[in-house]
Design a protein around this motif. Structure first.
Motif, PDB file in Angstrom:
ATOM      1  N   TRP A   1      23.190 111.342  12.928  1.00 40.99           N
ATOM      2  CA  TRP A   1      23.551 112.208  11.818  1.00 40.99           C
ATOM      3  C   TRP A   1      24.161 111.405  10.684  1.00 40.99           C
ATOM      4  O   TRP A   1      24.674 110.312  10.871  1.00 40.99           O
TER       5      TRP A   1
ATOM      6  N   SER B   1      16.148 109.064  21.332  1.00 37.65           N
ATOM      7  CA  SER B   1      15.356 109.904  20.438  1.00 37.65           C
ATOM      8  C   SER B   1      15.648 111.380  20.615  1.00 37.65           C
ATOM      9  O   SER B   1      15.263 112.202  19.795  1.00 37.65           O
TER      10      SER B   1
ATOM     11  N   THR C   1      18.445 112.986  20.401  1.00 32.80           N
ATOM     12  CA  THR C   1      19.365 113.451  19.364  1.00 32.80           C
ATOM     13  C   THR C   1      19.280 112.493  18.182  1.00 32.80           C
ATOM     14  O   THR C   1      19.639 111.320  18.325  1.00 32.80           O
ATOM     15  N   PRO C   2      18.805 112.968  17.033  1.00 32.91           N
ATOM     16  CA  PRO C   2      18.729 112.065  15.878  1.00 32.91           C
ATOM     17  C   PRO C   2      20.118 111.709  15.375  1.00 32.91           C
ATOM     18  O   PRO C   2      21.041 112.526  15.451  1.00 32.91           O
TER      19      PRO C   2
END
Length: 401
Positions: A191, A186, A188-189
């Motif tokens: 892309w 969670s 780093t979302p």
């Protein structure tokens, strides 16, 4: 490298000084990367750099055989610089038979002699029957023995690593995917860019098989994305921005090691030939285009955009959502095609017989170089990597300073 990616990565990076290692693809040629990394480890130890106290990278990104190198390092990351020695040991014992074999259709159909037309017919039969020229099933067992997936989990949980990423290209949708493995997905979302997407998954042997499935040479591998199965091939295909995953995963400094050609038209010729290219020359050009043509442009653009941002007035830079990204790129100083030509006879006899004219002469040296998992060529690649790294020792030390 788009400006939007640099700004986005700036928004996602809060504090810290995260270093990433990006390893490009290239089959057997990626043994060059091992030489560079072993020399880098020696330099860090000699200089007593702070990075020598543990594993010097927090983000590992790999494509194709570079993905195998990256995940192998991740499995040994808790050992610090010793991880590079362990990777070297793997390459010292690997052989072509550990990576691929001739498809049974091609092997059974081949009968004596060196007739290139018969070889082409039998090769076509095998490719049509199996979806690829060669069978890479042996690589599955090799990877299971060579890579410590439990070690990757421990490195992530102990914060030795922040993330490990592997890239692959979907034959089903045409999208270039980055599969990311992190302790806290969670943070780093994932892309979603035109033609490029990411998803957080635990890296497995299947991801490595997909990422390293050289088009036409090795068969596609199925992976699940968005809850649906898709078939994937080599991550070097459609890889328009090799540095982007590292930046999305929070890297401030990126060391990227490719295995491209300093002069692709080389092999001793001063001027391009006017003769019609043969099949081996066309195959060589196609492989070079798949594996190498995007890296240099992406590195140059990232350096140019970052340098422009760094030159902004301090008062303007202070309010912009970005962080400068330092990129250090390594590529072979000599032609790997020419080096492969010197060792082409090391290819297993069955491979030489089955591939016939595809790997004969100087034009076939490029294709052969991806398949030459044999001691002479591997050792020559690692020695070249070490020499190139020591030649740029000051730059490498500065990168880690």
């Amino acid at each position: 490298m788009a400006l939007g990616t640099i700004i986005y990565s700036g928004l996602m990076q809060e504090g810290g000084d995260r270093r990433a290692l990006v390893l490009m693809g290239g089959g057997a040629r990626t043994a060059y990367q091992v030489g560079v990394l072993k020399a880098t480890a020696a330099l860090l130890q000699q200089t007593g750099a702070e990075a020598a106290q543990g594993f010097p990278f927090q983000v590992l990104v790999g494509t194709s055989a570079g993905a195998i190198n990256a995940t192998s390092l991740a499995g040994y990351a808790e050992l610090g610089l010793q991880a590079f020695t362990e990777l070297g040991r793997f390459w010292e014992i690997v052989r072509s038979a550990d990576v691929y074999r001739i498809n049974e259709t091609s092997a059974n159909a081949w009968f004596g002699g060196s007739n290139k037309y018969l070889a082409a017919i039998n090769l076509t039969r095998g490719a049509l029957a199996h979806g690829a020229i060669l069978d890479n099933t042996p690589l599955i067992a090799t990877l299971r023995k060579a890579i410590s997936f439990d070690g990757i989990e421990r490195a992530l949980q102990q914060n030795v690593l922040a993330s490990v990423a592997v890239t692959a290209s979907s034959y089903s949708s045409g999208v270039h995917w980055t599969f990311c493995h992190a302790d806290d997905d969670s943070a780093t979302p994932p892309w979603n860019r035109p033609g490029r997407r990411a998803e957080f998954q635990q890296i497995t042997v299947d991801h490595l098989m997909a990422s390293s499935a050289i088009p036409i040479v090795f068969p596609a591998t199925a992976l699940t994305v968005d809850g649906q199965p898709e078939y994937f091939g080599d991550g070097s295909m459609r890889q328009i921005s090799p540095l982007s995953p590292a930046m999305h995963l929070g890297a401030h400094r990126i060391m990227v090691i490719g295995v491209g050609q300093p002069k692709r038209s080389g092999l001793g010729r001063d001027a391009p030939t006017q003769e019609r290219p043969g099949l081996s020359a066309v195959a060589s050009h196609a492989m070079a285009s798949v594996f190498h043509d995007t890296l240099q442009a992406d590195v140059e653009q990232a350096q140019r955009v970052t340098e422009t941002l760094k030159r902004l007035p301090p008062e303007v830079a202070a309010v912009l959502p970005y962080r400068p990204v330092q990129v250090f790129a390594m590529q072979p100083s000599q032609s790997l095609d020419a080096l492969a030509l010197q060792h082409a006879a090391e290819l297993p006899l069955a491979t030489r017989q089955s591939l016939g004219g595809l790997i004969s002469g100087s034009g076939g040296a490029s294709l052969a170089s991806y398949l030459l998992f044999e001691p002479g060529f591997i050792d020559a690649l690692m020695r070249l990597g070490q020499r190139d790294a020591y030649a740029r020792a000051a730059e490498i030390i500065e990168f880690f300073r």
